[in-house]
Every structure is written in C-alpha cells, then in structure tokens.
Write a protein that holds these residues in place. Structure first.
Motif, short mmCIF file in Angstrom:
data_model
loop_
_atom_site.label_atom_id
_atom_site.label_comp_id
_atom_site.label_asym_id
_atom_site.label_seq_id
_atom_site.Cartn_x
_atom_site.Cartn_y
_atom_site.Cartn_z
N ARG A 279 10.16 2.45 7.35
CA ARG A 279 10.00 3.43 8.43
C ARG A 279 8.68 4.19 8.30
N LEU A 280 8.27 4.49 7.05
CA LEU A 280 7.00 5.19 6.84
C LEU A 280 5.83 4.29 7.23
N ALA A 281 5.92 3.00 6.88
CA ALA A 281 4.86 2.05 7.26
C ALA A 281 4.75 1.94 8.77
N LEU A 282 5.88 1.96 9.46
CA LEU A 282 5.86 1.90 10.93
C LEU A 282 5.28 3.18 11.52
N ALA A 283 5.55 4.31 10.88
CA ALA A 283 4.98 5.59 11.34
C ALA A 283 3.45 5.54 11.25
N ILE B 219 8.59 11.63 -3.00
CA ILE B 219 7.45 10.85 -3.47
C ILE B 219 7.56 9.43 -2.88
N VAL B 220 6.45 8.93 -2.36
CA VAL B 220 6.45 7.65 -1.64
C VAL B 220 6.98 6.52 -2.52
N SER B 221 6.54 6.47 -3.78
CA SER B 221 6.94 5.37 -4.66
C SER B 221 8.44 5.36 -4.95
N SER B 222 9.12 6.50 -4.73
CA SER B 222 10.56 6.58 -5.02
C SER B 222 11.42 6.24 -3.80
N LEU B 223 10.79 5.95 -2.65
CA LEU B 223 11.56 5.69 -1.43
C LEU B 223 12.29 4.36 -1.51
N GLU C 139 0.81 -1.21 0.00
CA GLU C 139 0.00 0.00 0.00
C GLU C 139 0.85 1.27 0.00
N LEU C 140 2.17 1.12 -0.13
CA LEU C 140 3.05 2.29 -0.11
C LEU C 140 3.71 2.50 -1.47
N ASN C 141 2.91 2.57 -2.50
CA ASN C 141 3.42 2.83 -3.85
C ASN C 141 2.72 4.01 -4.50
N SER C 142 2.20 4.90 -3.68
CA SER C 142 1.44 6.03 -4.21
C SER C 142 2.39 7.12 -4.72
N ASN C 143 1.82 8.07 -5.43
CA ASN C 143 2.58 9.22 -5.93
C ASN C 143 2.46 10.42 -5.00
#
Length: 641
Positions: A455-459, A444-448, A404-408
């Motif tokens: 770390r973003l998913a844990l946040a 951009i999330v998809s470029s992480l 779910e972390l592939n957004s723009n």
C-alpha cells in the motif's frame, strides 16, 4: 462425515483479541475458502487447526484417524536430498511393503518352503494379504503420481537428481506444495498456495484440487482460483465467522444481498421506533391518551432492537492521475535480449506500445518477465537491440519485491521526504487513503507487513502522476478488497499500463492486450486473458489446418481477427462505462429517495404545517427532488435495457 469441528474458539495475542467464538465444520469433500482482510486472523486460524499454534478457549474436535496436511505461506522445502528422493520419502511405507513382498517372493521360491505345504500356504496367504493392501494404497502407481505432480508443478524438465538445496526459494515452495499433495491427507490446508505459481501451474493445480478425494481448506487472494475450486466460503471479519454456500462470486452476491436486506429491516425498525417514541412524547401527558402512550412505551421496551448492519470494513481509496499526456507512441522495442550479465533469458523481443494501451505481460516463471520490465525502466541494460521511449513519456514503476522499501524511515517521512514542499496534512491525507491512520504513519518502513509495504508503494506511485505505469505483480500481498480498489483505479487511469500478473481475474479486468513472452520472442494478442486463452486453444486446434492454408487466406484471417477485436474492445469499454453509470445512478437515487422521505416527514410535522412559507419551501424542494429521481429513473431504465 464430519472431519473437523471448531466450537467457540477464541485467541488472544497479549491483551488483543484476534479471534472470538469462532465456529465452523468441515465435512468430507468440502472445498472451503477462508476469506477476510489482511490481519483478520486467517493464517492464525489455519495454524491453530493444524496444531501449530495454541488457542485460549473453545475446542477443536477431530475424529481419530483423520489426517491434516498444512502448507504455510512461502514455506520452502529444505532438504539435502535430490528432488526424486525427497518425493519418495512420502511413500516410505509403500516401499517398505514392497521390500516385504520381494522377501515373501523369495521365500515362496525357496525349495524347502515350497515342499512344505503348511509353511507355503502360510507364506502365500501373507503374500496375498500384503499384495492387496499394497495395491489398495497405491503401491503400483506412486512413482507415476510423483512424475505427474512434478510435471504439473513445472519440474518435468528438471533432472530429478538435482539437489533441493540448489533450487530457488520459489522452486522450493512449489516442491513443498508437491510433497504435501502427494501425502493426500484427509484435510488439506493451504495458505496462499498460488504464490510463486505461473498461470499454467495454477490451471493444473485447479484441476488437481477439483479431483482431490479429501476436504480442502484454502486461504487465497486469487479470485479466479477460488471460483474454480471452492464450494463454501467462510468470511472472517471483526473476529467473527460467517458462512456462505457457493464459490467466491456467489459469496460476493450473497453478501451484498444480505447487507441490503438487513439494512432495509434496520431502517424499517428505526422508522417504527421513531413513530412510537414520537407518539409517547406527544400523548403521555394527556389524560385521554396516556394509556395508549404507556402501551406504546411498553412496546418500545420489549422490542428486540436490531444493530445497524456493519457493512464492509474501511477500504483504501485512491486514483492515479497524470501530470501531462504522452505522445501516441509510448515505447518501441527492436530485437532486444534481456538477462543478467552475459546470460540472456529471452531474445528477439519486438513490440510497440501506444498511448492508452493496458497490456498484460504473461509467460512461464523464469522466462524473464520481471527482467524485461527492469530493462525498460533502465534498472538493467539490454543485452542486445534497442528500446525507444516516446515523447513526454514519464514512467512510474512498481517493483514486486519492493526492494526500495526497506529503509529505517517512518512511513510519514518515506513519502514526505520525496515531496518536501507538500504540507504534512496533505501527506497524512494521502497515507490515510491507503489505510495508514493515526500512529500507523509513525511505523518504521522496514517493519511493515507485505500488505502495508504494497500500500505504501502504491501511495508513492500515485504521487508521481506518471503517464506510463509499469507494474510487476501489483496485486501480491493485497487482500481481495484492496485488489478491487486497485483495479477500479487502473480502469479509470488516463495513461498507459504495462503489467505482469498471475492474477487472471485482475488481467481480465485491466488488460486490453496480452504480450506472451517466450525465450525466443514475444507474441501479441489483442484482448483480455480469456481472449488470449481462447486464441491459444484455437491455434493448437487449427495448427495442422493452418499449415495447409494459402498465405493469402492466412492474412485475411488475421485481418478479420483484428477488426473483430477492435469492435469487441470498443463494446467492452462501452459496457464498463454503462455498468459504472448504472451504479452511480442507483447510488444517487438512493440518496434522493432518502432526502424525499425526510422532506415528506417534515411536511407532516404539525409545527411546520402551520408555517405556510416553510411548507412552500419544503414542497418546492420535494418537487425538485422527485423530478430529479424521475430523470434518473428514466436514464436507469434506458441503460438497463
């Protein structure tokens, strides 16, 4: 024998320096771990050593004939050949020798050669020489070596005629590792070799590498694996390299000792500098003391000043809280089957989860661990049976694929859009705690990178404040320091946890129970990973004996085991609390001692000494501080016994 030397190596990406004056060497039988934060340049350095990337200055010295084998992260074996035929390509030189031996045997059997003594002797001599070479290079055992490696990497049950192109990504990665192991290079370089390996395969790989005849250079975030395999650790931090002798646990101890020693030396020198500067300032203008002041000033100028020890780089900082507590019964599964479509991978799964449990779900790859978690969170339907959630249960789910972390969206908006009523400052603070600072929140999330997405998913998970966390490989993509922060946050978490992980160190720190999933059901073990392994070994050793025991005896054995576990569980909990309190006390004492030293220094100041009211206040503060130190020291002594 020195197999590799790296001298003053420097690497830039555009104008940014990645590595600076790197220096190290690898000798025969060295087992070297390369550790450091994500983004420190570990994989870049491995690629440079393997000849797959360039460098800007310095030199890499390797004796002629020394071979290097390199396996990059998530490298899959791409081939149209079968599993067996692809593994055989490693031994093409032996197979060629084998053909030459058969040809020489045919020549020796030829009557015309046999009757010609000089010609026969020549062929026989050539045959003897080639046969010795063939034997020395493993010609009579290479097929057994292939079978051993394939079995260790869980391809023993596969049809070896299976085409590699039909395998999954994880299976191709395991085969790439297997092929590299069979080549047996002088220096084996592995970048995250434990990815896609289940616990049984990890144990096999540890044993294989412990007996490996060449040198090994490894990047891995699996602390249990590093402790078993390596005897040296090179830390890459702030573009510099530091060597530590010993395994990973020894490296941590040495690093802490070095920092403490360097800090004491630094503080001692700073105290000396302060006194010298104070003396110069007070006495330089006086005729009677000016010479001594000038002498002290020269002493200051000649002093080789120490830099403040840098210590660890900034770490993530977070904790998991809950909105409200769940009931005692959190989840119950009755005879469920899990899988995709109509194909089940595991069935007859029964278990019960109670509030406060911290459960590790283990089992071989492909048995359906992630599938079971997705079924529990309703991302997949159960193929049979039923799942019952307890009262007030709120689930927070962490997906290992971060699907779910592939957004723009920007990082800031990814979090803020889900909590629009929160002020921007609070969202930025949360992201800052997960090391997203400054312009990082505008990425951009998809470029992480994988680590940044983790770390973003844990946040996001932290913001949910769920009372039941379901985590699928939460330590994947996290560096060693972030893993430790996550572990501490989960240990302090007041809710319930069910997680899948191949990190045995992580399981040992977090789990109070282990669920072993098999295709025919689930078995519960009351304890951490080491306890689980101990019980598995006991079961194997006593299997024959248990078959002969009376049913009553078996029941008594199980009851005794559960009672012993509950006592062991409580003891471990108390021990964790004791260690945590000791750390808190030591930190408090350090701060109070610093405060006391500052107060004593103020009391020695002649200007303050003339102010009796100020002296009284400072003395009162000093006595209070010393009293607090004494109380904490008493508590520390009691806990340390």
């Amino acid at each position: 024998m020195i197999l590799l030397q790296v001298n003053q190596l420097t690497k830039y990406f555009a104008a940014e320096m990645i590595l600076s004056n790197i220096k190290f060497e690898i000798q025969t039988n060295d087992r070297v771990a390369l550790v450091g934060r994500n983004g420190a340049g570990k994989s870049t350095l491995l690629k440079i050593i393997a000849g797959q990337s360039s460098y800007d200055s310095g030199e890499i010295i390797k004796p002629k004939g020394v071979s290097i084998g390199y396996l990059a992260q998530n490298t899959g074996l791409e081939s149209e050949k079968s599993i067996w035929d692809e593994m055989l390509t490693v031994f093409d030189h032996l197979r060629k020798m084998e053909k030459e031996l058969r040809s020489l045997e045919e020549k020796m059997a030829d009557p015309t050669v046999f009757s010609d003594s000089p010609k026969y002797d020549k062929v026989l001599k050539e045959y003897d020489h080639l046969q010795v070479k063939f034997k020395d290079e493993g010609g009579y055992q290479y097929e057994a070596d292939i079978r051993s490696v394939l079995h260790g990497l869980h391809f023993g049950s596969f049809d070896h005629d299976t085409k590699i192109s039909t395998l999954s990504g994880g299976q191709k990665t395991r085969l790439a590792l297997g092929k590299l192991l069979l080549t047996r290079p002088d220096i084996l370089i592995l970048d995250e070799p434990t990815n896609h390996l289940d616990i049984d395969t990890l144990s096999w790989l540890e044993g294989y590498l412990q007996g490996y005849s060449g040198a090994i250079l490894i990047v891995s975030h699996d602390r249990y694996f590093l402790d078993k395999v390596v005897n040296q650790v090179y830390e890459l931090s702030r573009r510099k390299m530091t060597k530590f002798v010993g395994n990973y646990s020894s490296y941590l101890d040495q690093k802490a000792e070095n920092y403490e020693r360097e800090m004491k030396l630094f503080e001692k020198q700073q105290d000396e500098i302060s006194k010298l500067e104070d003396f110069v300032q007070r006495n330089l203008a006086r005729a009677s003391t000016t010479k001594r002041a000038q002498s002290r000033r020269k002493q200051l100028q000649k002093m080789d000043r120490l830099d403040r020890p840098s210590g660890d780089e900034k770490s993530a900082s977070f904790s998991f809280e809950i909105e409200r507590q769940s009931g005692n019964d959190v989840l119950k599964a009755d005879s469920i089957a899990v899988g995709y479509g109509s194909d089940s991978v595991s069935e007859q799964i029964n278990f019960r989860i109670s509030r406060g449990d911290s459960i590790a779900l283990v089992g071989p790859n492909g048995v359906g661990k992630s599938t079971l978690l997705k079924t529990i969170v309703n991302k997949l339907p159960a193929l049979a049976g039923s799942i019952h959630h307890g009262s007030n249960v709120s689930i927070g789910y962490y997906d290992q694929q971060q699907a779910e972390l592939n957004s723009n969206k920007k990082v800031l908006n990814e979090l803020w859009d889900e909590y629009p009523l929160k002020p921007e400052k609070e969202i930025r603070t949360v992201l800052g705690n997960f090391l997203f600072s400054g312009d990082d929140v505008l990425k951009i999330v998809s470029s992480l990178s994988g680590g940044e997405k983790a770390r973003l998913a844990l946040a996001k998970l932290m913001m949910e404040k769920a009372n039941f966390l379901i985590l699928d490989e939460p330590t994947n993509h996290l560096d060693l320091d972030s893993k430790e922060v996550l572990e501490n946050a989960l240990i302090d978490y007041p809710g319930t946890i069910l997680f899948v992980s191949h990190d045995r160190y992580f399981i040992n720190r977090i789990a109070t129970k282990v669920f072993e999933l098999e295709s025919t059901g689930l078995t519960e073990y009351l304890g951490d990973y080491d306890y689980f392994i101990e019980k598995k070994l006991e079961q194997e050793e006593l299997e024959t004996l248990n078959a002969q025991l009376a049913p009553q005896q078996k029941v008594e054995t199980v009851a005794s085991d559960k009672k012993g576990y509950q006592q062991d569980k409580e003891a471990k909990k108390l021990e964790r609390q004791r260690k945590r309190r000791i750390e808190e006390i030591e930190s408090s004492i350090e701060g109070l001692e610093t405060k006391a030293a500052e107060l004593e220094e103020l009391l020695c100041d002649p200007e303050i000494f003339q102010d009796h009211q100020r002296v009284g206040e400072l003395n009162e503060q000093l006595e209070k501080t010393k009293h607090e130190i004494e109380q904490l020291m008493d508590e520390w002594a009691e806990l340390a016994e």
